[in-house]
Each structure stands twice: as C-alpha cells, then as structure tokens.
Design a protein around this motif. Structure first.
Motif, PDB file in Angstrom:
ATOM      1  N   MET A  92       5.736 -32.073 -37.818  1.00  0.00           N
ATOM      2  CA  MET A  92       6.101 -32.924 -37.507  1.00  0.00           C
ATOM      3  C   MET A  92       7.016 -33.284 -36.837  1.00  0.00           C
ATOM      4  SD  MET A  92       9.352 -34.481 -41.383  1.00  0.00           S
ATOM      5  CE  MET A  92      10.445 -34.660 -40.452  1.00  0.00           C
ATOM      6  N   ALA A  93       6.659 -34.959 -35.865  1.00  0.00           N
ATOM      7  CA  ALA A  93       7.650 -35.109 -35.070  1.00  0.00           C
ATOM      8  C   ALA A  93       9.344 -35.354 -35.265  1.00  0.00           C
ATOM      9  CB  ALA A  93       6.657 -36.447 -34.913  1.00  0.00           C
ATOM     10  N   LYS A  94      10.289 -34.858 -34.093  1.00  0.00           N
ATOM     11  CA  LYS A  94      11.461 -34.859 -34.280  1.00  0.00           C
ATOM     12  C   LYS A  94      11.857 -35.804 -34.743  1.00  0.00           C
ATOM     13  CE  LYS A  94      11.415 -30.591 -33.286  1.00  0.00           C
ATOM     14  NZ  LYS A  94      11.239 -29.817 -35.235  1.00  0.00           N
ATOM     15  N   GLY A  95      13.645 -35.902 -35.021  1.00  0.00           N
ATOM     16  CA  GLY A  95      14.415 -37.162 -35.086  1.00  0.00           C
ATOM     17  C   GLY A  95      14.408 -37.652 -35.932  1.00  0.00           C
ATOM     18  N   GLY A 136      12.035 -37.948 -42.334  1.00  0.00           N
ATOM     19  CA  GLY A 136      10.900 -37.986 -43.948  1.00  0.00           C
ATOM     20  C   GLY A 136      11.519 -38.083 -45.186  1.00  0.00           C
ATOM     21  N   LYS A 137      12.252 -38.780 -45.262  1.00  0.00           N
ATOM     22  CA  LYS A 137      13.083 -39.127 -46.973  1.00  0.00           C
ATOM     23  C   LYS A 137      13.307 -40.245 -46.455  1.00  0.00           C
ATOM     24  CE  LYS A 137      14.260 -34.188 -48.029  1.00  0.00           C
ATOM     25  NZ  LYS A 137      14.762 -33.571 -47.843  1.00  0.00           N
ATOM     26  N   PHE A 161       3.377 -43.253 -40.880  1.00  0.00           N
ATOM     27  CA  PHE A 161       4.450 -44.417 -41.227  1.00  0.00           C
ATOM     28  C   PHE A 161       5.483 -44.430 -40.355  1.00  0.00           C
ATOM     29  CE2 PHE A 161       6.251 -47.097 -43.992  1.00  0.00           C
ATOM     30  CZ  PHE A 161       7.250 -46.532 -44.730  1.00  0.00           C
ATOM     31  N   TYR A 162       5.524 -43.279 -39.935  1.00  0.00           N
ATOM     32  CA  TYR A 162       6.885 -44.311 -38.794  1.00  0.00           C
ATOM     33  C   TYR A 162       7.077 -43.884 -37.628  1.00  0.00           C
ATOM     34  CZ  TYR A 162       9.768 -41.393 -42.282  1.00  0.00           C
ATOM     35  OH  TYR A 162      10.580 -41.227 -43.576  1.00  0.00           O
ATOM     36  N   PHE A 198      18.606 -38.998 -44.779  1.00  0.00           N
ATOM     37  CA  PHE A 198      17.771 -40.110 -45.314  1.00  0.00           C
ATOM     38  C   PHE A 198      17.148 -40.982 -44.223  1.00  0.00           C
ATOM     39  CE2 PHE A 198      17.538 -38.270 -49.242  1.00  0.00           C
ATOM     40  CZ  PHE A 198      18.550 -37.663 -49.407  1.00  0.00           C
ATOM     41  N   ASP A 199      15.990 -41.649 -44.402  1.00  0.00           N
ATOM     42  CA  ASP A 199      16.297 -42.412 -43.445  1.00  0.00           C
ATOM     43  C   ASP A 199      16.153 -43.940 -43.765  1.00  0.00           C
ATOM     44  OD1 ASP A 199      12.917 -40.389 -42.812  1.00  0.00           O
ATOM     45  OD2 ASP A 199      14.990 -40.507 -40.968  1.00  0.00           O
TER      46      ASP A 199
END
Lengths: 84, 638
Positions: free
Chosen positions: B1-4, B7-8, B28-29, B108-109
């Motif tokens: 998974m990419a960072k930053g 994923g939630k 998706f991101y 959370f995003d």
C-alpha cells in the motif's frame, strides 16, 4: 555643464502596498528618476524580487512594468496575491 | 500500500445509529486523491436524484486528502460535500486548521454520513475508535460553548471539533461548518445539511504520525518552501492576511460596495489589512501582533490567519473566534457600505458563533438594504426595522436574527434569491448565480470570474479558478514558467473574455478542482502566485505516497471532479439554463475608476458556449458527452 546624453530628472510618487513594505520606506514616497526610464528601473532600485508578481497601477490604470515614466506619475504597486 | 492515507473510511447511518468501516483499495485513492472527488463518488452512487437537501436522503461526506497530515505547509484541509440547500445543485466547501490533520492521525480518511438521527448527536473519533454520543446538551449552544463542553466531556483540551452552531441547527440555508470556532467550510450551506441530520459535531483525537514514503525528499520540499517564502509575495500576504485585498480592490475599482453597485468605497482605509494589523489584532497595543495576532494551520509557515481581541466601550471581541478575512470584511462591510472595522469584526464573530457563511450572510443583508432603500421593503415587512446601507447596528442585529431564524431574519436565512422569490421583490438587486451570492471579487474587473461564477457547478465562487490579473501581458512574466506547465501561453487583458481567457478559466479550474480533491490550501499551492509551484507539488506528492504522479494525471483528477459535478447537477435538472450571471453585472458600475464599466453580455454568452466546447460538453445543454466521460475514466457515470 551637463554631460552628453544626460537625461532630465523627473519626480514620481510611489505607494507600495504594505505587504511590500520591506522594500520601500513606508507610506507614499517620492523618487527622482530619469525621464523615459521604465518602471523596471524603479523596481530594481526598490530591490523588489522579480519572483513577486506585481500589479502596477498608474493613475487608475494597470500598466506594464516596461512603461516609460515622464514625471508626476503616481505609482501604486501591489503583489499579485489573491484573497479569500 | 502507498503511504500517506489510512485506507479507512467511516460510514455512519444516523437513523439506525450504525457505524461501519470501509477499506477501499489503493486504486480508489489514486483515482480520487481524496476530498471533493472522493465525496462525489459516494453522492453519485448512493443518492437518487430529486432528494430534498434537508431530508435524511441527502448524503453528507467529509474527507481529507491523501497528503493531509504530512508536515508540510498547506496540506491540512478538509472538504465537505452534499446536495446544497441554498442552490439545489452540488454543494462543496473546504476548511483548514488542525482538524483535517487530526482526522488522519486518528486513523481515517473520510466520514460519510447518511440519514437523520432521532435526536441530536455528535460523532466521537478517538485514536481509531468511533462512536456516537448524545448531543442534546450541546444543541442550541454557540460553537465556543459547544467546543468547550465536548473537550470537557471527552477529557482533553487538545480535541479538535468540527461542528455547526445554532445557524446550522436551525437550517439557515447558508449555514457553515466550523472548526476551531473560526475556520469555516462556509459556502453552499453544508452546515444546514448537518443540522438537518441532528449531527452537532464530529470530535477527533489522534496522535499517530502520518507515514510518508520518502521523508528525506519531503524535507527537501519543506526547505524549498522556507527558502522561497522570503522572496515571495506570500510573506507579506501572511503578515497582513487576506484583508490586504481591500486596498488593491479599491485601487482598481473592484471593491464591491453597496451591494455591487460600485467598485469603490470612500471608507476603504478603515477596513484594510494594514488597519486591521495595526489596530485590532491581538497584541497590537504592545506591538506584538505578529506573534500574538496571527495564527496558522497544521505545519504551515505562512501564518495568514487573524486573531482579534478587543474589550472597550464600543465592542468586545473574543479571540477564540479569530478575525475577519477579506471576504468577511467585504460581505459584512463594503457590501453594506459599513466602514466600521469593530462592527465588521463583531459580525464576523457572530457568524462564527452561529456558524454562518459570512459572504452569503453579508450579501443577503446588503440585498435587503438595497430593497429597503428603494422602497421595495417597508417596516411592515421587516418587523419595524429600518434597514439601510451604512447602519452597522442594524447589520449586527440582522446577523443574530438570521442565526436564530427570528423575525425578518427567518426570511433572510433562506438566502437572497429565495427571499426575493418569496417576497416578490428585488430580483434586479440580486448578485446570485445558481442562488449563491457573489464573493468579493468583481466580474467587471476580472472577466474570467464572470464566466466562472456563472458556470461553476456549486454557484458563485472565487476559489475555484485563478484570477485574471495574474494572466495579463503585464503580469505574465512573473508566472510564465508556472502557467506554461499547464499549457497557458496566451495572456489576455483582465477585462477581456475571449477564447484565451476561457482556456485560462478552464485549465485553472481543473487545477483548483484537483487541489480540492487532494485537499491542498489554495494560498500555498497553485498554478501561479502561490508559494509552491506544480513542480514542487509533484515532488511533495511522490515523497508522501511513493506514487509517480504526473501533472497531466493530476489535472485529469481536477477535470474529473468538474465533470462529476456537472453530471450530479444534470441529474437534478440543473444545466445550461443555470449558468447565468445576475442582471446587475451587465449594468454600469457607479463611481471611481470603474464608473460605467459592466460585463459585456454578448461576450459573456459567447464565452459560455466556448467553455462548453473546450470542455467537450454538449454546447446547448452544457452536459458532459459520453466521449468526454470516457476520456476522463468516468464510464461509470454513463
């Protein structure tokens, strides 16, 4: 006796926006410039970095910094930074 | 998974008081980058057309960007999206501060909210845990009181609170969502949507450091910013704040005065950034305003936020409510022909307490002033109030009446367009597009904004494209490299609306739309005068995520967001007929250097058609074609 090619000196007024106050002398100031010199020369003398985009208004009209000065112009100089 | 990113995504059904966590995959991101684009995907998927914006069926989406929470200037932003109760079109607003970074640190995003709670609640997000708590004791409280109560209840003064005030609870159609009590996701009435759901606040505690892919590369970006700010116009902007726009507007005849009847105001000096800095900022009396009267957002070196403090016989101002931005000074000041900075600052404080958009609030009051002065409104309509330009006491009284939906304030709280329709008066005095009041950048001197205000999917808005003065022959040199990177090579006069200007509006719209998805601050990042250029932006993004993003890919994210919004609006029956300017802007201004100046109707109408064509939209309806949607990887909308 004037030297060959010496140009007449004229007076202009400069009003720097407060956000540029580090480059000027505060409120409206006058400057002696050679007649026919451009606003670029004024900006160089004020040491305003070329990276700062500017809006320059002379007598209510936005002008280019290449505009030649003839005397008695009132320059208002603002940075091109937006507002929200 | 990419960072930053985390994923939630939190989903909350307020009707059932159910909470669940979604874990979208990396694609998706990368597709959305977060913010506006991410929010729109849920609205388009989960909402049927025709939903009343103040009904439980409206979806209210909050998200930060993939880059939010990294320790670089201008990344702590949040976007809120829903169907707007003010315009009926898509609604969208941003705010800054510390909440966005904290949400990311809490794990959370985004938070997607459905339905309506049977009773007032607030959402408590604590280091990865999410629960709904009763908000009944908070309902009716000002933002300041509510924030204090939540912090006490949750036992931590460092908790960040995103909330509505009484204005949102009462569903004032231009209610804002506030954080820190002074940062506003102001426009399009997102606060009213939150109030309609009985959701008082989202409170967050998060301490986790956001992981980035390449910390050393990110440090280089930070160093670049610290070095560049010294020779950038941003430094002075940070010192005097957005209020420094007042002097510029006055000089070019673009300071909206008396409900946009004029572009000059003889009392401008009393309201400008220098006056605010010298006389009203906290610490000004001791010469310490630079340290005490300026605030910032998470990790940002610009420090452009104002803090005012006053306690004298005329007025008292609480620093918790910050200080006025340019738009607030204009809306509550110059629009109403009020040159009293204390009164304007007080009005700004009231708007922050009640949670109201200062632009729409001030503009609606100014509209009512013009109606009263013209004899269209009488004291019988206004409950005995004499509503005149220049009357600061009346302006302040109306702000409170709007916030409480009381008396004549109840009518004004619908917004000026709806009030005009309800009362059957003052249509000629409106300054609205799609029902949202114009911000304080005048279309008569910045013709690109004439196009943008009309075609922008969420109504009149000044933060969704670059402004004309940066793209003239006189100014182009300073930003040539930056503009060339997005293919803008034909500067054109500010008062022109030709095909080159349309291209400028369109491409900078895409850039700004991308920033609203990535949740970047438009003063720190952008196509021209902003601190960081697009080259540094791509470096920043790679350093945080590890993705090899290109500027082309980023501009596509922005163009997608604009198209998603056009499709949302089209589903609601909002198409070309709504891409209009108020009639007032075609009439001559009065006084000063712009005396007699107006937007040219023929030029404007041609520009709208040109805009549709350049975008690949149907030139009659303004709706994106299937070909365009496929080009933008939006097949799922066909």
């Amino acid at each position: 006796m004037s030297g060959v090619g010496a140009r007449e000196k004229v007076t202009i007024t400069i009003d720097l926006h407060p956000t540029l106050s580090q480059y000027g002398t505060g409120d409206s100031s006058t400057m002696q410039v050679e007649k026919g010199s451009s606003i670029i020369d004024v900006l160089d003398r004020l040491a305003i970095p070329s990276e700062i985009g500017l809006t320059i208004v002379v007598n209510g009209t936005i002008v280019s910094k290449n505009t030649a000065l003839h005397g008695n112009e009132s320059l208002k100089i603002f940075p091109l930074v937006g507002g929200g | 998974m990419a960072k930053g990113y985390c994923g939630k995504i939190v989903h909350v059904d307020l009707g059932e008081h159910k909470i669940w966590i979604e874990k979208p995959d990396e694609s998706f991101y990368r597709y959305h980058l977060g913010g506006s684009s991410l929010n729109l995907s849920y609205l388009l998927e989960k909402m049927a057309p025709g939903i009343d914006p103040l009904s439980p069926g409206n979806v209210l989406a909050f998200s930060v960007g993939v880059f939010t929470g990294a320790q670089v200037s201008g990344l702590s932003r949040l976007t809120v999206t829903a169907r707007s109760p003010l315009t009926g079109a898509i609604g969208d607003a941003q705010c800054g501060g510390y909440f966005p970074a904290k949400l990311k640190s809490a794990g959370f995003d985004a938070v997607i909210v459905y339905g309506k709670s049977p009773s007032p609640v607030y959402l408590w997000i604590d280091q990865g845990k999410v629960e709904l708590k009763s908000g009944e004791h908070l309902w009716g409280k000002s933002t300041g009181d509510s924030e204090a109560l939540i912090r006490k209840e949750c036992g931590d003064d460092a908790i960040d609170v995103l909330q509505i005030g009484p204005g949102g609870e009462k569903m004032v159609r231009f209610a804002a969502i506030m954080n820190m009590c002074n940062r506003a996701a102001g426009r399009t009435g997102m606060g009213a949507v939150m109030g309609s759901k009985n959701l008082k606040a989202i409170a967050v505690r998060g301490t986790a450091k956001v992981e980035v892919a390449d910390p050393e590369a990110l440090k280089e970006v930070v160093k670049w910013g610290a070095a560049t700010i010294k020779t950038s116009g941003i430094q002075g902007f940070g010192k005097y704040g957005t209020a420094s726009e007042v002097a510029k507007g006055q000089t070019i005849g673009g300071l909206p005065t008396e409900n946009f009847n004029s572009g000059v105001f003889d009392e401008w000096k009393a309201l400008d950034g220098e006056t605010l800095y010298d006389t009203m900022l906290r610490g000004a009396d001791e010469g310490k305003q630079s340290s005490q009267g300026r605030e910032t957002c998470f990790s940002c070196i610009v420090r452009c936020k104002r803090v005012v403090e006053l306690d004298d016989e005329e007025q008292s101002l609480d620093p918790i409510y910050g200080g006025p931005e340019y738009e607030s000074i204009a809306g509550l000041g110059t629009y109403c022909r009020i040159g009293d900075l204390k009164a304007v600052s007080k009005a700004n404080e009231l708007c922050n307490q009640y949670g109201l958009d200062t632009i729409s609030c001030g503009a609606t009051i100014a509209w009512s002033m013009e109606c009263f002065e013209a004899g269209k409104l009488t004291t019988a309509d206004t409950g005995g109030m004499q509503i005149r330009f220049g009357d600061a006491a009346v302006m302040l009284e109306l702000v409170e009446k709007i916030g409480n939906r009381e008396g004549f304030g109840d009518i004004l709280s619908e917004g000026s367009a709806a009030a005009s329709k309800k009362l059957g008066i003052g249509e000629d005095f409106l300054i609205t597009s799609k029902g949202q009041e114009a911000p304080a950048h005048m279309t008569q001197v910045k013709r690109g904004l004439a196009l943008n205000y009309a075609v922008n999917p969420y109504g009149s808005d000044h933060m969704s494209c670059d402004h004309d003065l940066a793209y003239t022959e006189e100014s182009y040199d300073a930003f040539k490299t930056r503009y060339q990177s997005i293919g803008l090579t034909s500067p054109t006069p500010a008062r022109t609306l030709d095909a080159n200007k349309v291209e400028f509006v369109r491409k900078t719209q895409h850039f700004h739309a991308m920033m609203d998805s990535a949740c970047l601050c438009h003063f720190v990042w952008g196509p021209s005068w902003q601190l960081y250029d697009s080259e540094q932006m791509v470096k920043m993004m790679k350093a945080i995520t590890g993705w090899d993003l290109t500027l082309e890919e980023l501009m596509k994210v922005g163009e997608r967001r604009v198209n998603m919004m056009r499709i949302f609006n089209a589903r609601e029956g909002i198409t070309a007929e709504s891409d209009k300017l108020p009639e007032k802007f075609f009439k001559p201004l009065c006084g000063g250097v712009t005396d007699g100046v107006s937007v040219n109707r023929g030029e404007f109408e041609s520009a709208v058609k040109e805009y549709y064509q350049q975008n690949g939209w149907d030139t009659e309806t303004g709706v994106p074609t299937s070909t365009t949607l496929r080009r933008l990887d939006l097949e799922w909308l066909i």
